[in-house]
Design an enzyme around this catalytic site. Structure first.
Site, PDB file in Angstrom:
ATOM      1  N   GLU A 124      50.325  20.148  34.557  1.00 12.44           N
ATOM      2  CA  GLU A 124      51.088  19.905  35.782  1.00 12.44           C
ATOM      3  C   GLU A 124      52.440  20.593  35.695  1.00 12.44           C
ATOM      4  O   GLU A 124      53.057  20.642  34.630  1.00 12.44           O
ATOM      5  CB  GLU A 124      51.281  18.400  35.997  1.00 12.44           C
ATOM      6  CG  GLU A 124      50.014  17.707  36.439  1.00 12.44           C
ATOM      7  CD  GLU A 124      50.202  16.215  36.655  1.00 12.44           C
ATOM      8  OE1 GLU A 124      51.359  15.734  36.642  1.00 12.44           O
ATOM      9  OE2 GLU A 124      49.183  15.519  36.825  1.00 12.44           O
TER      10      GLU A 124
ATOM     11  N   ARG B 188      43.013  40.003  48.911  1.00 19.36           N
ATOM     12  CA  ARG B 188      41.743  40.719  49.098  1.00 19.36           C
ATOM     13  C   ARG B 188      40.670  39.838  49.722  1.00 19.36           C
ATOM     14  O   ARG B 188      39.664  40.333  50.195  1.00 19.36           O
ATOM     15  CB  ARG B 188      41.266  41.293  47.753  1.00 19.36           C
ATOM     16  CG  ARG B 188      41.992  42.578  47.391  1.00 19.36           C
ATOM     17  CD  ARG B 188      41.586  43.106  46.039  1.00 19.36           C
ATOM     18  NE  ARG B 188      42.169  42.333  44.953  1.00 19.36           N
ATOM     19  CZ  ARG B 188      41.998  42.615  43.668  1.00 19.36           C
ATOM     20  NH1 ARG B 188      41.263  43.649  43.320  1.00 19.36           N
ATOM     21  NH2 ARG B 188      42.572  41.879  42.737  1.00 19.36           N
ATOM     22  N   GLN B 189      40.885  38.526  49.714  1.00 22.88           N
ATOM     23  CA  GLN B 189      39.917  37.619  50.367  1.00 22.88           C
ATOM     24  C   GLN B 189      40.438  37.308  51.764  1.00 22.88           C
ATOM     25  O   GLN B 189      40.919  36.215  52.037  1.00 22.88           O
ATOM     26  CB  GLN B 189      39.742  36.357  49.531  1.00 22.88           C
ATOM     27  CG  GLN B 189      39.115  36.648  48.170  1.00 22.88           C
ATOM     28  CD  GLN B 189      38.835  35.375  47.386  1.00 22.88           C
ATOM     29  OE1 GLN B 189      38.441  34.359  47.945  1.00 22.88           O
ATOM     30  NE2 GLN B 189      39.044  35.438  46.074  1.00 22.88           N
TER      31      GLN B 189
ATOM     32  N   ASP C 295      43.846  47.206  40.084  1.00 23.41           N
ATOM     33  CA  ASP C 295      43.464  46.017  39.326  1.00 23.41           C
ATOM     34  C   ASP C 295      42.832  46.490  38.010  1.00 23.41           C
ATOM     35  O   ASP C 295      43.525  46.744  37.025  1.00 23.41           O
ATOM     36  CB  ASP C 295      42.532  45.153  40.173  1.00 23.41           C
ATOM     37  CG  ASP C 295      42.269  43.787  39.576  1.00 23.41           C
ATOM     38  OD1 ASP C 295      42.722  43.541  38.449  1.00 23.41           O
ATOM     39  OD2 ASP C 295      41.606  42.955  40.216  1.00 23.41           O
ATOM     40  N   THR C 296      41.534  46.634  37.959  1.00 20.52           N
ATOM     41  CA  THR C 296      40.895  47.109  36.721  1.00 20.52           C
ATOM     42  C   THR C 296      41.045  48.622  36.539  1.00 20.52           C
ATOM     43  O   THR C 296      40.749  49.142  35.465  1.00 20.52           O
ATOM     44  CB  THR C 296      39.390  46.801  36.734  1.00 20.52           C
ATOM     45  OG1 THR C 296      38.790  47.514  37.823  1.00 20.52           O
ATOM     46  CG2 THR C 296      39.132  45.310  36.892  1.00 20.52           C
TER      47      THR C 296
ATOM     48  N   ASN D 199      49.459  18.426  30.300  1.00 20.45           N
ATOM     49  CA  ASN D 199      48.169  18.446  31.013  1.00 20.45           C
ATOM     50  C   ASN D 199      48.091  19.564  32.053  1.00 20.45           C
ATOM     51  O   ASN D 199      47.163  19.623  32.847  1.00 20.45           O
ATOM     52  CB  ASN D 199      47.905  17.096  31.684  1.00 20.45           C
ATOM     53  CG  ASN D 199      48.851  16.839  32.839  1.00 20.45           C
ATOM     54  OD1 ASN D 199      49.847  17.550  33.001  1.00 20.45           O
ATOM     55  ND2 ASN D 199      48.546  15.846  33.644  1.00 20.45           N
TER      56      ASN D 199
ATOM     57  N   LYS E 233      33.819  54.740  49.253  1.00 21.95           N
ATOM     58  CA  LYS E 233      33.593  53.901  48.067  1.00 21.95           C
ATOM     59  C   LYS E 233      32.687  52.737  48.443  1.00 21.95           C
ATOM     60  O   LYS E 233      32.795  52.201  49.542  1.00 21.95           O
ATOM     61  CB  LYS E 233      34.963  53.371  47.593  1.00 21.95           C
ATOM     62  CG  LYS E 233      34.918  52.328  46.519  1.00 21.95           C
ATOM     63  CD  LYS E 233      36.333  51.913  46.117  1.00 21.95           C
ATOM     64  CE  LYS E 233      36.721  50.569  46.682  1.00 21.95           C
ATOM     65  NZ  LYS E 233      38.023  50.075  46.207  1.00 21.95           N
TER      66      LYS E 233
HETATM   67  C1  R5P Z   1      40.511  47.651  47.449  1.00 24.13           C
HETATM   68  O1  R5P Z   1      40.225  47.425  48.590  1.00 24.13           O
HETATM   69  C2  R5P Z   1      41.908  47.744  46.944  1.00 24.13           C
HETATM   70  O2  R5P Z   1      42.720  48.451  47.831  1.00 24.13           O
HETATM   71  C3  R5P Z   1      41.943  48.378  45.576  1.00 24.13           C
HETATM   72  O3  R5P Z   1      41.495  49.714  45.676  1.00 24.13           O
HETATM   73  C4  R5P Z   1      41.105  47.654  44.584  1.00 24.13           C
HETATM   74  O4  R5P Z   1      41.190  46.279  44.742  1.00 24.13           O
HETATM   75  C5  R5P Z   1      41.514  48.036  43.197  1.00 24.13           C
HETATM   76  O5  R5P Z   1      40.704  47.342  42.271  1.00 24.13           O
HETATM   77  P1  R5P Z   1      40.210  48.026  40.935  1.00 24.13           P
HETATM   78  O6  R5P Z   1      41.404  48.676  40.306  1.00 24.13           O
HETATM   79  O7  R5P Z   1      39.663  46.883  40.114  1.00 24.13           O
HETATM   80  O8  R5P Z   1      39.150  49.004  41.303  1.00 24.13           O
END
Ligand code: R5P
Length: 325
Positions: free
Chosen positions: A47, A104-105, A233-234, A45, A201
């Protein structure tokens, strides 16, 4: 009490979550130690269960977890391991989270938003963590979210050595891809003796990971640009920055980032002709299918191992970075 003696010897215990076992193995090897055999499983489940196969009573325990996708599962597993240590009478428990989850939050940008990085710190505390060790926090003030010591390590000495031998400061510009990285990029600029440029940005507050580049402040024409970021990230931040720099006359772009999150479509985006090299550390696992020819991965285990040694030995983590690089 007559008949009872204390050995007086401290016991170092290294524990690994299941997210990135190789990192924990590498740290243990650097320390000349071994991981405590651990039975960690997930029930049907969802856990999670964890139990250590050896006594941890009185130990100085370090729980190493890498918060990769699925991040909530690995966070929960680490919390459960900390809880198990607390209930098994470990003397001190350190959460080793090289990539701090939800970093990031870290503030309320708009009304009715959570501050999830603070919530994570509270969860670690309630579970039983005495201290946290992390690398390149998205914002240094996250340290204040945890009511206890936080060892904030910097990957810069590791990354910087890679570039120092490759790049000529006379033709180099260090680039901060957004306002949040300016302070760190400024330190890079000092260390390498190269000027600084800053990219303005903008994020779409309604769509995650969507950004646009507005303008570049600083001299980039005819120069090799080294973009410095805490995480990829992306890949959109990096690629849009790289394209803007090339359009502004840069002769080449290289990238240094600590945490390789590499969510889709990072793999496609980062193999952009505008980017000559992407250098990251292995705070997060980077499986073969996330690697590409222009990617260099530097090991973070020696830095973490040294910090663990300093903490265990009541030494100084700060001294690791004094005069570094
Ligand atoms: C933003 O404040 C972080 O330092 C990174 O630049 C950001 O989170 C990278 O995310 P992504 O690769 O999705 O643009």
């Amino acid at each position: 009490m007559p008949g009872i003696k204390s050995s007086g010897e401290k016991k170092l215990v290294l524990i690994s979550g299941r997210a990135h076992p190789q990192l924990a193995i590498d740290i243990a090897a650097e320390l000349g130690s071994e991981l405590i055999p651990t039975d960690a499983r997930t029930f049907a489940n969802g856990e999670i269960y964890a139990r250590f196969d050896e006594s941890v009573r009185g130990a100085d325990a370090f729980v190493i977890q890498s918060h990769t996708n699925p991040i909530n599962e690995w966070l929960m597993e680490q919390l459960i391991m900390v809880d198990a240590l607390k209930r098994a009478s470990a003397k001190r428990i350190t959460v080793v989270a090289p990539f701090y989850p939800y970093a990031r939050q870290d503030k309320k940008g708009r009304g009715r938003e959570p501050i999830s990085a603070r919530l994570v710190a509270d969860l670690f505390k309630v579970a039983g963590a005495d201290r946290i060790m992390s690398v390149d926090l998205h914002a240094a003030q996250i340290q204040g979210f945890f009511d206890g010591p936080v060892d904030h390590l910097f990957a810069m000495p590791v990354l910087l050595e890679h570039f120092r031998v490759k790049l000529d400061p006379a033709t180099l510009t260090i680039v901060s891809p957004d306002m949040g990285r300016v302070r760190v990029a400024d330190i890079w600029s000092d260390k390498l003796g190269a000027p600084l440029a800053i990219i303005h940005k903008r994020r779409d507050p309604l769509v995650p990971n969507q950004i646009t580049v507005h303008e570049i402040v600083g001299e980039v024409k005819g120069r090799v640009c080294l973009i410095v970021d805490d995480l990829i990230d992306t890949g959109r931040t990096i690629v849009q920055a790289a394209e803007a720099l090339m359009a502004a006359g840069a002769t080449g772009v290289v990238v240094a980032a600590t945490h390789a999150v590499f969510s889709p479509p990072a793999l496609d985006l980062l193999q952009n002709p505008a980017i000559q090299e992407v250098v990251v550390t292995d705070t997060l696992p980077i499986p073969e299918d996330k690697r590409f020819p222009t990617l260099t991965v530097l090991p973070i285990a020696p830095l973490l191992a040294r910090a663990i040694h300093e903490v265990f030995d009541e030494g100084s983590v700060t001294s690791m970075f004094e005069g570094a690089a």
